[in-house]
Design a protein around this motif. Structure first.
Motif, PDB file in Angstrom:
ATOM      1  N   MET A   1       0.834  -1.207   0.000  1.00  0.00           N
ATOM      2  CA  MET A   1       0.000   0.000   0.000  1.00  0.00           C
ATOM      3  C   MET A   1       0.869   1.257   0.000  1.00  0.00           C
ATOM      4  O   MET A   1       0.589   2.214  -0.733  1.00  0.00           O
ATOM      5  CB  MET A   1      -0.919   0.007   1.217  1.00  0.00           C
TER       6      MET A   1
ATOM      7  N   TYR B   1      -1.338  -4.555  -8.637  1.00  0.00           N
ATOM      8  CA  TYR B   1      -1.174  -4.874  -7.211  1.00  0.00           C
ATOM      9  C   TYR B   1      -0.461  -6.219  -7.061  1.00  0.00           C
ATOM     10  O   TYR B   1       0.458  -6.351  -6.258  1.00  0.00           O
ATOM     11  CB  TYR B   1      -2.534  -4.917  -6.516  1.00  0.00           C
TER      12      TYR B   1
ATOM     13  N   ASN C   1      -6.413  -6.860  -9.164  1.00  0.00           N
ATOM     14  CA  ASN C   1      -5.640  -5.826  -9.849  1.00  0.00           C
ATOM     15  C   ASN C   1      -4.262  -6.388 -10.203  1.00  0.00           C
ATOM     16  O   ASN C   1      -3.461  -6.673  -9.306  1.00  0.00           O
ATOM     17  CB  ASN C   1      -5.509  -4.608  -8.929  1.00  0.00           C
TER      18      ASN C   1
ATOM     19  N   SER D   1      -5.104  -0.492  -4.876  1.00  0.00           N
ATOM     20  CA  SER D   1      -6.118  -1.437  -4.420  1.00  0.00           C
ATOM     21  C   SER D   1      -5.818  -2.837  -4.959  1.00  0.00           C
ATOM     22  O   SER D   1      -5.308  -2.983  -6.072  1.00  0.00           O
ATOM     23  CB  SER D   1      -7.499  -0.997  -4.914  1.00  0.00           C
ATOM     24  N   SER D   2      -6.157  -3.842  -4.169  1.00  0.00           N
ATOM     25  CA  SER D   2      -5.928  -5.222  -4.608  1.00  0.00           C
ATOM     26  C   SER D   2      -6.933  -5.667  -5.669  1.00  0.00           C
ATOM     27  O   SER D   2      -6.736  -6.675  -6.330  1.00  0.00           O
ATOM     28  CB  SER D   2      -5.972  -6.175  -3.418  1.00  0.00           C
TER      29      SER D   2
ATOM     30  N   ASP E   1     -11.835  -1.501  -9.861  1.00  0.00           N
ATOM     31  CA  ASP E   1     -13.165  -0.959  -9.625  1.00  0.00           C
ATOM     32  C   ASP E   1     -14.023  -1.154 -10.874  1.00  0.00           C
ATOM     33  O   ASP E   1     -14.572  -0.220 -11.432  1.00  0.00           O
ATOM     34  CB  ASP E   1     -13.084   0.532  -9.262  1.00  0.00           C
TER      35      ASP E   1
END
Length: 185
Positions: A73, A158, A155, A80-81, A84
């Motif tokens: 992070m 990520y 993601n 974000s893992s 969206d």
């Protein structure tokens, strides 16, 4: 202006099974309890500075004691893992199921259900449009709690960074064990 010639430790990790050819780990202990980590892997680079890691604790130990997700992070600036976004077809089906529930409860009429049901077919970006706009006829007529959204996809950015951090921690652990074994001989 004051100057100090400092040393930065660089660890090279290669021959990895996934994602990267080489990961370079640059560790800079600025002063006791503070340090900067920079990871470089192929065309990606991440860096973060910690100014309160605990008194007299070197950066290497801080990174071994700290949760991987926290490090990711910080390096990824809050990455974000999950993405969206969700599969539009699955989102449409989730909304249509909620419309049917609302119809069965008598919250909406058959005509409203019919219009709402077909309003979302073939649309793009359904999840975000449902959550952040009033584009659909059903938005105000269906209880959001009735919608069982599909899980968002993971993601890849990520996952790549998490992999690099995990490999960095494995390398730090190996180097620490090697140093400890040498010190006890």
């Amino acid at each position: 202006m004051k100057l100090e010639d400092t040393q930065t430790r660089t660890i090279k990790i290669w021959d990895l099974p996934e994602y990267y050819d080489i990961i370079l780990v640059n560790l800079s202990n600025t002063y006791p309890g503070a340090g900067r980590l920079t990871l470089t892997a192929d065309s990606d680079s991440w860096s973060h500075y910690w100014n309160a890691m605990g008194e007299d604790r070197p950066l290497e130990q801080f990174l071994l004691d700290t949760n991987v997700d926290y490090i990711v992070m910080k390096l990824g600036n809050g990455i974000s893992s999950t993405l969206d976004e969700r599969d539009d077809e699955q989102c449409a089906k989730a909304i249509q199921r909620a419309i049917l529930k609302a119809r069965r409860r008598g919250d909406i009429t058959a005509a409203e259900a019919h219009q709402a049901y077909f309003d979302i077919e073939g649309c793009e970006n359904i999840y975000n449009r449902w959550m952040y706009t009033d584009d659909f006829y059903a938005c105000g007529r269906v209880d959001d709690d009735d919608i069982k959204w599909p899980e968002p996809p993971s993601n890849p950015a990520y996952e790549r960074l998490e992999y690099a951090v995990t490999k960095m921690r494995e390398a730090l652990t190996q180097l620490k064990e090697k140093t400890d074994a040498t010190a006890t001989v």
